[in-house]
Design an enzyme around this catalytic site. Structure first.
Site, short mmCIF file in Angstrom:
data_model
loop_
_atom_site.label_atom_id
_atom_site.label_comp_id
_atom_site.label_asym_id
_atom_site.label_seq_id
_atom_site.Cartn_x
_atom_site.Cartn_y
_atom_site.Cartn_z
N THR A 133 0.82 -1.21 0.00
CA THR A 133 0.00 0.00 0.00
C THR A 133 0.86 1.27 0.00
O THR A 133 2.00 1.25 0.47
CB THR A 133 -0.89 -0.01 1.26
OG1 THR A 133 -1.54 1.25 1.39
CG2 THR A 133 -0.10 -0.26 2.53
N GLU A 135 0.21 3.58 1.99
CA GLU A 135 0.17 4.10 3.36
C GLU A 135 1.49 3.92 4.11
O GLU A 135 1.71 4.56 5.13
CB GLU A 135 -0.97 3.45 4.15
CG GLU A 135 -2.31 3.69 3.51
CD GLU A 135 -3.50 3.59 4.47
OE1 GLU A 135 -3.29 3.48 5.69
OE2 GLU A 135 -4.62 3.62 3.97
N TYR A 159 -2.15 -0.49 11.02
CA TYR A 159 -2.26 -1.16 9.71
C TYR A 159 -1.03 -0.86 8.86
O TYR A 159 -0.37 -1.79 8.37
CB TYR A 159 -3.54 -0.71 8.99
CG TYR A 159 -3.50 -1.02 7.50
CD1 TYR A 159 -3.56 -2.33 7.04
CD2 TYR A 159 -3.39 0.00 6.55
CE1 TYR A 159 -3.51 -2.62 5.68
CE2 TYR A 159 -3.34 -0.27 5.19
CZ TYR A 159 -3.39 -1.59 4.76
OH TYR A 159 -3.32 -1.88 3.42
#
Ligand code: NAD
Ligand code: DAU
Length: 352
Positions: A133, A135, A159
């Site tokens: 990801t 992120e 996460y």
């Protein structure tokens, strides 16, 4: 030739398997634990397809993974399996550590052992592709350039920290053991089979059932949206031609503030399925408490993937979001099954 796909009953994994088998005859072995986010119904159209084998199990179950590798001898393992929802990671990080870190580690170990015993040609052709990801790069300021593959990792949520750890393990298995790995770091996906806990499917669902449309904080957080099938196409391209040990950012050049995404969804719904009282769905918008540690802005610079591998997204946000709304309108049974929990009984009913 066969590929092993983990997390295949989730949103992106299911789209990947469906697209793969619509474009190839190369068989797929699917491995999914069927957590709350895994929905066997997503792969329902493949029930009688000889090219697809579904196995319920955990990527952290070394014996099971070892057996699947030795029985099916896949030429590639694609790892989509993860706990993926940021809000859940804030409420309870444990599952994220178990699956995203420990699970990826065990999967890597099983794959490494299998790979090290292959003959030279098969060894050279083998790939482990890890789906990650944007992120992991943290949060951008309003004028910062988009994340490139050179950005340092600054994960902010449990996460993203767990995904960052898994990316590091994948990298280390290449550097230390020579495992032929590839990593993709993608921005926010949207499209069919998206679990209605995430912003876009949640807003569509709540709008249609007359519930409030929750906007965290001021709604000015920015995400870079990519239609899921474009992500799947990018993964196929990286698998085919990516340079071993490298990472590829995947994104749609579609930065949007959350409030604008929600306004767009309301406007499309006003056209496609107007409220019976003649009012706009925008009237249902409700600003709510912000997500703790909420990242302000993500944006992906996908130049490398475009320049080196010739990938470009096929959908703009405008085309992709309308397709998505229409998919949800035409698949209300799927949504009802998910929101009622009935999807968990689907396998029993289907195979009764
Ligand atoms: P999802 O939550 O919809 O699906 C995850 C799937 O993994 C589920 O089917 C679940 O049952 C399965 N799973 C969970 N733990 C498992 C385990 N221990 N063993 C086997 N299977 C397990 O997630 P998604 O949105 O489809 O994301 C897939 C991958 O793509 C994830 O790695 C995620 O980090 C990454 N990603 C997602 C997005 C996005 O916008 N959704 C963007 C970039 C990257
Ligand atoms: O950037 C890629 C990531 O995108 C993936 O790695 C994650 O797996 C995926 O879940 C997604 O994370 P986000 O946190 O960005 O997605 P989510 O849909 O949860 O939220 C999108 C934005 O909308 C975020 O700024 C939070 C906000 N939001 C979300 C929900 C669920 C709201 O304002 N209201 C909501 O009810």
């Amino acid at each position: 030739m066969t590929i092993l796909v983990t997390g295949s009953a989730g949103f992106i994994g299911a789209n990947f398997v469906l697209d793969w088998l619509s474009e190839h005859d190369e068989p797929v072995v699917s491995l999914d634990k069927l957590t709350y986010a895994g929905n066997r119904q997503n792969l329902g159209s493949l029930v009688n397809d000889q090219r697809h084998l579904f196995v319920q199990g955990d990527i952290g179950d070394s014996d099971l993974v070892t057996e699947l590798l030795s029985t099916h001898k896949p030429r590639a393992v694609l790892n989509f399996a993860a706990e993926s929802h940021v809000d859940r990671s804030i409420h309870g990080p444990e599952d994220f550590i178990q699956t995203n870190i420990v699970g990826t580690f065990r999967l890597l170990e099983a794959v490494r052992t299998h790979w090290s015993q292959l003959g030279e040609t098969e060894k050279a052709q083998f790939r482990f592709l890890h789906v990650s990801t944007d992120e992991v790069y943290g949060s951008l300021g309003p004028t910062d350039p988009a994340f490139s593959e050179q950005n340092k990792y600054e994960p902010n949520s449990p996460y993203s920290a767990s995904k960052a750890a898994s990316d590091h393990l994948v990298r280390a298995y290449h550097h230390t053991y020579g495992l032929p790995v590839l990593t993709t770091n993608c921005s926010n996906n949207y499209g069919p089979y998206h679990f209605p806990e995430k912003l876009i499917p949640l807003i569509i669902h709540n709008a249609l059932v007359g519930k409030p449309l929750p906007i965290y904080g001021d709604g000015q957080q920015i995400r870079d949206w990519l239609y899921v099938k474009d992500h799947c196409c990018a993964i196929r391209r990286v698998l085919e031609a990516g340079e071993l040990g490298e990472t590829y950012n995947v994104g749609g050049w579609n930065e949007k503030a959350n409030i604008d995404v929600v306004h767009t969804l309301c406007d499309i719904l006003d056209e496609e399925q107007p409220r019976t009282d003649g009012r706009t769905y925008r009237d249902q918008i409700a600003f709510v408490k912000d997500r703790p540690g909420h990242d302000r802005r993500y944006a992906i610079d996908a130049t490398r993937l475009e320049r080196e591998l010739g990938w470009k997204p096929a959908e703009t946000f405008e085309t992709g979001i309308r397709k998505t709304v229409r998919w949800y309108l035409s698949n209300q049974d799927w949504v009802t099954n998910v929101t009622s929990g009935a999807y968990r009984e689907w396998v029993g009913k289907q195979y009764a």
